[in-house]
Design a protein around this motif. Structure first.
Motif, short mmCIF file in Angstrom:
data_model
loop_
_atom_site.label_atom_id
_atom_site.label_comp_id
_atom_site.label_asym_id
_atom_site.label_seq_id
_atom_site.Cartn_x
_atom_site.Cartn_y
_atom_site.Cartn_z
N UNK A 108 0.83 -1.21 0.00
CA UNK A 108 0.00 0.00 0.00
C UNK A 108 0.86 1.26 0.00
N UNK A 109 1.95 1.25 0.74
CA UNK A 109 2.80 2.45 0.82
C UNK A 109 3.44 2.74 -0.54
N UNK A 110 3.87 1.69 -1.23
CA UNK A 110 4.43 1.87 -2.57
C UNK A 110 3.36 2.40 -3.52
N UNK A 111 2.14 1.89 -3.38
CA UNK A 111 1.04 2.34 -4.25
C UNK A 111 0.70 3.81 -4.00
N UNK A 112 0.74 4.23 -2.74
CA UNK A 112 0.46 5.65 -2.44
C UNK A 112 1.49 6.57 -3.08
N UNK A 113 2.74 6.17 -3.03
CA UNK A 113 3.80 6.97 -3.63
C UNK A 113 3.62 7.07 -5.13
N UNK A 114 3.27 5.97 -5.76
CA UNK A 114 3.13 5.96 -7.22
C UNK A 114 1.87 6.67 -7.68
N UNK A 115 0.81 6.59 -6.91
CA UNK A 115 -0.41 7.27 -7.34
C UNK A 115 -0.24 8.79 -7.24
N UNK A 116 0.60 9.24 -6.30
CA UNK A 116 0.90 10.68 -6.23
C UNK A 116 1.65 11.13 -7.48
N UNK A 117 2.56 10.28 -7.96
CA UNK A 117 3.29 10.61 -9.20
C UNK A 117 2.35 10.67 -10.39
N UNK A 118 1.35 9.81 -10.40
CA UNK A 118 0.39 9.80 -11.51
C UNK A 118 -0.56 10.98 -11.46
N UNK A 119 -0.78 11.53 -10.26
CA UNK A 119 -1.71 12.66 -10.10
C UNK A 119 -1.00 14.01 -10.10
N UNK A 120 0.27 14.05 -10.43
CA UNK A 120 1.02 15.32 -10.42
C UNK A 120 0.42 16.30 -11.43
N UNK A 121 0.53 17.59 -11.11
CA UNK A 121 -0.03 18.63 -11.98
C UNK A 121 0.64 18.64 -13.35
N UNK A 122 1.91 18.30 -13.40
CA UNK A 122 2.63 18.30 -14.68
C UNK A 122 2.05 17.29 -15.65
N UNK A 123 1.38 16.24 -15.12
CA UNK A 123 0.81 15.21 -16.00
C UNK A 123 -0.53 15.63 -16.59
#
Length: 654
Positions: free
Chosen positions: A276-291
């Motif tokens: 879950x902790x790895x998933x939280x980190x990765x979902x933040x990267x996917x939701x970044x404003x630059x994307x």
């Protein structure tokens, strides 16, 4: 310098020479300074103004260039530059309005291509496809391969809709192979897509190596292809291979934020409720404003749904409610999914009533989804253990309640509530409904068969006969159904049963002579295995000599003891252990086979022999000439221990 030369013109001429030199050397920051020298002398010089805008665009200073155009009122003359700045600033609608409001007809080639690219960003793929077809048809230059590549990219996005026709795309460059693979994956042909992606990967490396690209540049370009390949592998169930590719790509830290978002999101899907902790980190990267500007609306929608599901997995109640409400507002097309996520969290929190109310409210405002929503309500009612409300909800489905799956669910629920008459009535009404409406809903054989067996057990042969008749129509050669139909008719219509029984095959056709012979030859006393073995013996061939003797192993008679007497029966206690036999005497006090008799105080010890009855022999019943043999029971399997057997190892198996 002659006296007639104007110092102002000389300065402008020298500055333009610098601008030209710096532009050719791609030193646009120095070119801007040279243009500023011109504008300091001639602020209204149109050429200098245009040069400065171009230099700012080349330096990727789109905001500054756009403001400069607006400030100097160059919108009418620099339409392409203004629209391009708006396009790069992700103001797609504004850029399209700039081009359309210019009133230039027909559009020049540069504006037409820019407008087509803006349509692609706006996801108006059908208009974009028509525009690219027109450009390719009427243009011929060195950018033809790039246009065909863009055309295949448009076709790949159109392939998401199965009802739309997709034009054939060329497969010459690695980019075109990649887009062709995307078309196949969007059509759910993942094996074919995988094959094309591996070809694209090979061509990409070969092309870039010929171009002299560095290994970092090659890896960066290959990562795009490999992430798409991992997606195809993931949907084929090859999750481990896909996970390795995603991790490898993210380890390279690519500059393309969209690629990072896609790889991170797909990794979260693989993790599910694990890591879950790895998933939280990765979902933040996917939701970044630059994307946000790089992803399509479909991709952003999928990431938002996965973010809600991740919150559901982590059991964050408040976060689930907030994210799901935001999801419904941002993407109305997935409002139902957001409601289901909210209800799932409420069910986890044991708030089933609130979840049911929420679903009922949604169903009343979305008639098209009422049918599906009611099944979610039924699931929550069953989780509560409320079978009666679940039955009422199923019955409220109208004519859809006669579908085989729903009928089966209702019958199971009725039987669970011990309401057999209601289940029987439901099956009767379902049979009548199918007869009256002549509805053919796929293979109904299972429903007819279950209805017939249920009514036969319930004492309703007439209804069972109706179901069997329908079942026989589906498969006229099913003799089992025909036999059941004869049994059903025999209970209320013997004449009809007799007529139907004539259609049954004769007994002679059901058995062959060889089967009868095998049954007669079989020994019914033997076990099943022995009977099969004897029935399966092969007859000798004619070439086998008849006079050949068979050597049968005879069983030897068991050896009897020397003092065996056939007239005396065996000891009935021969199977009992020694200590349970009546003649067994315990060894006590040093005397073998004798118990020490303990009497009252004062008794003489010599009186023991007087009261020891074991020495007395009944001479009237036993003849001294006939010795009695008592057979010892052989030790059972549990007593037959081998000497020096296996010893147990400490902490291990034996």
């Amino acid at each position: 310098m002659s006296k007639d030369t104007n110092p102002k013109d000389a300065l402008i001429s020298a500055a333009y020479a610098d601008v030209n030199k710096f532009a050719n050397n791609r030193e646009f920051d120095k070119a801007v300074k040279a243009v500023n020298r011109i504008l300091g002398v001639a602020p209204d010089d149109a050429t200098a103004l245009h040069c400065k805008v171009v230099c700012l665009v080349q330096l990727s200073k789109f905001e500054e260039a756009h403001k400069f155009i607006e400030k100097n009122r160059l919108s009418s003359s620099l339409i392409f530059e203004k629209a391009y700045c708006e396009y790069r600033l992700n103001k797609q609608l504004q850029a399209l309005k700039t081009i359309d409001d210019a009133g230039v007809q027909p559009l020049p080639a540069n504006l037409k291509e820019l407008r087509t690219q803006i349509l692609y960003r706006l996801e108006r793929y059908e208009e974009c496809l028509d525009s690219y077809k027109d450009i390719i048809k009427n243009t011929s230059d060195e950018y033809e391969d790039e246009r065909r590549t863009n055309l295949s990219a448009v076709a790949a996005n159109l392939a998401l809709d199965k009802n739309k026709d997709v034009p054939e795309v060329p497969e010459e460059t690695y980019e075109q192979y990649f887009n062709s693979a995307c078309i196949q994956s969007n059509r759910q042909k993942y094996v074919e897509a995988e094959r094309k992606l591996r070809t694209s990967e090979k061509l990409c490396r070969e092309f870039l190596e010929e171009e002299g690209s560095s290994e970092e540049e090659i890896v960066e370009e290959l990562d795009v292809i490999r992430v798409q390949l991992a997606y195809c592998l993931q949907l084929q169930g090859k999750v481990k291979e896909a996970s390795i590719i995603y991790a490898d790509c993210l380890r390279h830290k690519p500059k393309d934020v969209a690629l990072v978002a896609v790889a991170s999101n797909n990794s979260v899907v693989i993790n599910k409720d694990q890591n879950v902790f790895d998933s939280k980190k990765k979902i933040r990267a996917a939701l970044a404003e630059a994307c946000d500007a790089k992803l399509t609306s479909r991709q952003k929608q999928i990431i938002a749904v996965n973010n809600c599901l991740l919150a559901l997995y982590t059991n964050a109640s408040d976060q689930v409610q907030q994210l799901s409400q935001k999801l419904a507002q941002t993407y109305p097309q997935v409002e139902f999914e957001s409601v289901l996520i909210r209800c799932s969290q409420l069910a986890k929190d044991k708030k089933h009533k609130e979840a049911i109310v929420l679903l009922q409210k949604f169903a009343s405002s979305h008639q098209s989804l009422e049918f599906v929503t009611k099944f979610a309500i039924i699931q929550l009612q069953l989780q509560q253990g409320n079978r009666k409300d679940a039955i009422e909800t199923l019955l409220s489905l109208g004519e859809a309640k006669y579908k085989p799956g729903i009928v089966s669910a209702l019958v199971s629920l009725y039987q669970g509530t011990n309401n057999t008459p209601a289940a029987s009535a439901l099956l009767k009404s379902a049979v009548e409904w199918y007869k009256q409406n002549n509805v053919s809903s796929g293979d109904l054989s299972d429903m007819w068969r279950q209805a017939a067996e249920f009514h036969l057990r319930g004492g309703a042969p007439e209804t069972a006969a109706g179901s069997l008749e329908e079942l026989l129509k589906l498969n006229p050669n099913d003799m089992k159904v025909l036999a059941q139909l004869v049994i059903a008719y025999a209970k209320f219509n013997p004449k009809r049963a007799l007529e139907m029984s004539r259609k049954l095959p004769k007994l002679e056709t059901l058995t062959t002579a060889s089967e009868i012979d095998a049954l007669e030859a079989a020994n019914w006393v033997m076990s099943t295995k022995a009977a099969k073995k004897s029935a399966g013996k092969i007859e000798p061939s004619p070439s086998t000599p008849a006079d050949k003797k068979r050597h049968n192993n005879r069983k030897r008679k068991g050896k009897l003891p020397k003092n065996y007497n056939a007239e005396v029966g065996p000891d009935p206690e021969r199977w009992l252990p020694k200590y349970e036999r009546t003649g067994f005497r315990k060894k006590r006090g040093g005397a073998r086979g004798k118990d020490v008799i303990k009497g009252s105080q004062g008794m003489a010890t010599g009186a023991a022999d007087q009261y020891d009855m074991s020495n007395r022999v009944n001479l009237s019943k036993q003849s001294p000439a006939t010795p009695v043999y008592r057979e010892e029971a052989a030790p059972g399997p549990r007593q037959q221990h081998r000497k020096g057997g296996h010893k147990k190892k400490k902490g291990g198996r034996f």
